[in-house]
Design a protein around this motif. Sequence first.
Motif, PDB file in Angstrom:
ATOM      1  N   ALA A 150       0.829  -1.212   0.000  1.00 55.55           N
ATOM      2  CA  ALA A 150       0.000   0.000   0.000  1.00 55.55           C
ATOM      3  C   ALA A 150       0.861   1.260   0.000  1.00 55.55           C
ATOM      4  CB  ALA A 150      -0.928  -0.013   1.212  1.00 55.55           C
ATOM      5  N   ALA A 151       1.946   1.255   0.797  1.00 58.76           N
ATOM      6  CA  ALA A 151       2.846   2.417   0.820  1.00 58.76           C
ATOM      7  C   ALA A 151       3.537   2.608  -0.527  1.00 58.76           C
ATOM      8  CB  ALA A 151       3.877   2.248   1.930  1.00 58.76           C
ATOM      9  N   ALA A 152       3.947   1.499  -1.154  1.00 57.67           N
ATOM     10  CA  ALA A 152       4.598   1.595  -2.468  1.00 57.67           C
ATOM     11  C   ALA A 152       3.637   2.149  -3.515  1.00 57.67           C
ATOM     12  CB  ALA A 152       5.112   0.218  -2.888  1.00 57.67           C
ATOM     13  N   ILE A 153       2.389   1.703  -3.479  1.00 61.89           N
ATOM     14  CA  ILE A 153       1.400   2.205  -4.433  1.00 61.89           C
ATOM     15  C   ILE A 153       1.160   3.695  -4.218  1.00 61.89           C
ATOM     16  CG2 ILE A 153      -1.030   2.059  -5.112  1.00 61.89           C
ATOM     17  CD1 ILE A 153      -0.898  -0.933  -4.567  1.00 61.89           C
ATOM     18  N   ALA A 154       1.056   4.105  -2.942  1.00 63.77           N
ATOM     19  CA  ALA A 154       0.832   5.522  -2.648  1.00 63.77           C
ATOM     20  C   ALA A 154       1.988   6.386  -3.152  1.00 63.77           C
ATOM     21  CB  ALA A 154       0.648   5.714  -1.143  1.00 63.77           C
ATOM     22  N   MET A 155       3.210   5.858  -3.113  1.00 65.64           N
ATOM     23  CA  MET A 155       4.367   6.620  -3.586  1.00 65.64           C
ATOM     24  C   MET A 155       4.475   6.607  -5.102  1.00 65.64           C
ATOM     25  SD  MET A 155       7.272   5.561  -0.771  1.00 65.64           S
ATOM     26  CE  MET A 155       8.466   6.656  -1.534  1.00 65.64           C
ATOM     27  N   PHE A 205       3.950   9.374  -9.702  1.00 69.38           N
ATOM     28  CA  PHE A 205       4.808   9.151 -10.869  1.00 69.38           C
ATOM     29  C   PHE A 205       3.998   8.589 -12.045  1.00 69.38           C
ATOM     30  CE2 PHE A 205       7.704   9.027  -7.257  1.00 69.38           C
ATOM     31  CZ  PHE A 205       8.706   9.879  -7.691  1.00 69.38           C
ATOM     32  N   PHE A 206       3.067   7.684 -11.723  1.00 66.33           N
ATOM     33  CA  PHE A 206       2.215   7.141 -12.785  1.00 66.33           C
ATOM     34  C   PHE A 206       1.375   8.246 -13.415  1.00 66.33           C
ATOM     35  CE2 PHE A 206      -1.902   5.343 -14.072  1.00 66.33           C
ATOM     36  CZ  PHE A 206      -1.480   4.424 -15.023  1.00 66.33           C
ATOM     37  N   TRP A 207       0.808   9.126 -12.578  1.00 64.77           N
ATOM     38  CA  TRP A 207       0.009  10.225 -13.102  1.00 64.77           C
ATOM     39  C   TRP A 207       0.866  11.179 -13.934  1.00 64.77           C
ATOM     40  CZ3 TRP A 207      -0.223  15.595 -12.159  1.00 64.77           C
ATOM     41  CH2 TRP A 207      -1.375  16.229 -12.646  1.00 64.77           C
ATOM     42  N   MET A 208       2.109  11.403 -13.523  1.00 63.59           N
ATOM     43  CA  MET A 208       2.995  12.275 -14.286  1.00 63.59           C
ATOM     44  C   MET A 208       3.292  11.689 -15.668  1.00 63.59           C
ATOM     45  SD  MET A 208       6.822  13.632 -13.283  1.00 63.59           S
ATOM     46  CE  MET A 208       7.476  11.959 -13.268  1.00 63.59           C
ATOM     47  N   VAL A 209       3.581  10.395 -15.706  1.00 63.41           N
ATOM     48  CA  VAL A 209       3.884   9.757 -16.988  1.00 63.41           C
ATOM     49  C   VAL A 209       2.662   9.779 -17.902  1.00 63.41           C
ATOM     50  CG1 VAL A 209       4.552   7.593 -18.094  1.00 63.41           C
ATOM     51  CG2 VAL A 209       5.695   8.314 -16.004  1.00 63.41           C
ATOM     52  N   MET A 210       1.494   9.457 -17.345  1.00 62.52           N
ATOM     53  CA  MET A 210       0.278   9.467 -18.157  1.00 62.52           C
ATOM     54  C   MET A 210      -0.073  10.883 -18.613  1.00 62.52           C
ATOM     55  SD  MET A 210      -0.774   6.364 -18.628  1.00 62.52           S
ATOM     56  CE  MET A 210       0.980   5.984 -18.804  1.00 62.52           C
ATOM     57  N   SER A 211       0.186  11.883 -17.763  1.00 63.44           N
ATOM     58  CA  SER A 211      -0.116  13.265 -18.152  1.00 63.44           C
ATOM     59  C   SER A 211       0.797  13.738 -19.270  1.00 63.44           C
ATOM     60  CB  SER A 211       0.030  14.197 -16.940  1.00 63.44           C
ATOM     61  OG  SER A 211      -0.907  13.856 -15.930  1.00 63.44           O
ATOM     62  N   SER A 212       2.012  13.180 -19.328  1.00 69.56           N
ATOM     63  CA  SER A 212       2.925  13.569 -20.406  1.00 69.56           C
ATOM     64  C   SER A 212       2.470  13.058 -21.760  1.00 69.56           C
ATOM     65  CB  SER A 212       4.331  13.038 -20.108  1.00 69.56           C
ATOM     66  OG  SER A 212       4.381  11.619 -20.221  1.00 69.56           O
ATOM     67  N   LEU A 213       1.488  12.167 -21.769  1.00 69.91           N
ATOM     68  CA  LEU A 213       0.967  11.605 -23.021  1.00 69.91           C
ATOM     69  C   LEU A 213      -0.448  12.089 -23.332  1.00 69.91           C
ATOM     70  CD1 LEU A 213       2.242   7.947 -22.531  1.00 69.91           C
ATOM     71  CD2 LEU A 213       3.224   9.699 -23.998  1.00 69.91           C
ATOM     72  N   LYS A 214      -0.887  13.150 -22.623  1.00 69.02           N
ATOM     73  CA  LYS A 214      -2.208  13.719 -22.861  1.00 69.02           C
ATOM     74  C   LYS A 214      -2.085  15.035 -23.612  1.00 69.02           C
ATOM     75  CE  LYS A 214      -4.127  11.858 -18.538  1.00 69.02           C
ATOM     76  NZ  LYS A 214      -4.728  12.220 -17.222  1.00 69.02           N
ATOM     77  N   ASP A 215      -3.208  15.477 -24.189  1.00 62.36           N
ATOM     78  CA  ASP A 215      -3.227  16.803 -24.787  1.00 62.36           C
ATOM     79  C   ASP A 215      -3.389  17.851 -23.684  1.00 62.36           C
ATOM     80  OD1 ASP A 215      -6.268  17.527 -24.553  1.00 62.36           O
ATOM     81  OD2 ASP A 215      -6.191  15.481 -25.341  1.00 62.36           O
TER      82      ASP A 215
END
Length: 302
Positions: free
Chosen positions: A44-49, A53-63
């Motif tokens: 759970a702690a690893a997922i929270a951390m 980063f996952f949101w940052m990577v996905m946002s870099s591929l959005k308009d």
Amino acid sequence: MSETKALITPPGADKVLARKRPAAPARSARQRVGRVLLYVMLIAAAIAMLIPFFWMVMSSLKDANSVFSVPIRWLPDVFVWQNYVEIWQESGLLTWIKNTLILSVGVTLLQVTTGSFAAYGFSRIRFPGRDALFLLYIATIAVPWQSYMIPQFIMLSNAGLANTLWSILLLQAFGAFGVFLMKQFYETVPEELSEAARLDGLSEYGIWARIMLPLSVPAIASLSLLTFVNTWNDFLGPLIYLRDPSLWTMQLGLNNFVSSLYDVNFGVLFAGLVISVVPIAIVFLLGQRYFVEGIATSGLKG
């Protein structure tokens, strides 16, 4: 044989042993439950951390209009790989990466060299006031840099080093934490090795270079990783000393890239942020084993 066993075993001992035997499975069951709960908490702690980063990577591929949409869309409808092309074309990203690498590698080498050399003197050479001087030097960790950054800036400006990469290299060439880390490791090395080397005619410089450094690879890896990451992420130092755009680092360049745009394309900005994180991730993954070994086994021993 049975008579001998009966004489040795006290009366009623079999009943006592029979009552105690089931305790072991119960104890092992509690240990398994505790271990499962520990793993669940760590996951759970690893997922929270990792979520940011996952949101940052996905946002870099959005308009540009989909990055901060409400409700949050974790996955882009269309993967805009053009964002990575635009950040290279519209900014001086290559120059920023080059300058940041020069500073990060240079500061890391300087701090490892000066920190390990000073730590050897504090741990192996006896001189009057050694312990007091070491405590005074380590106490500088508690002094915030903001309290003396103006005198430092005046000194470096008078020396003609402002607006050069040399200013950052000289500012961070010495670090009290590196001395502390290396000294704690050196004290775990048997002093008989140094004494034997002195009897063989080896100088103190030779003992440091040929004996202490090869034995302190985990501590050097820990110090190198921490120094590299701190220098790579440093923003305030380059902001104060580096005014020429050709000297900007990644953090300073991305900040100016955002402030220079009237309508910020956050997809392009997040693409630059992802690129800035990749070198740190690679360095950490390569040196993780040595970092954990250096910190856990010797680096922070008292």
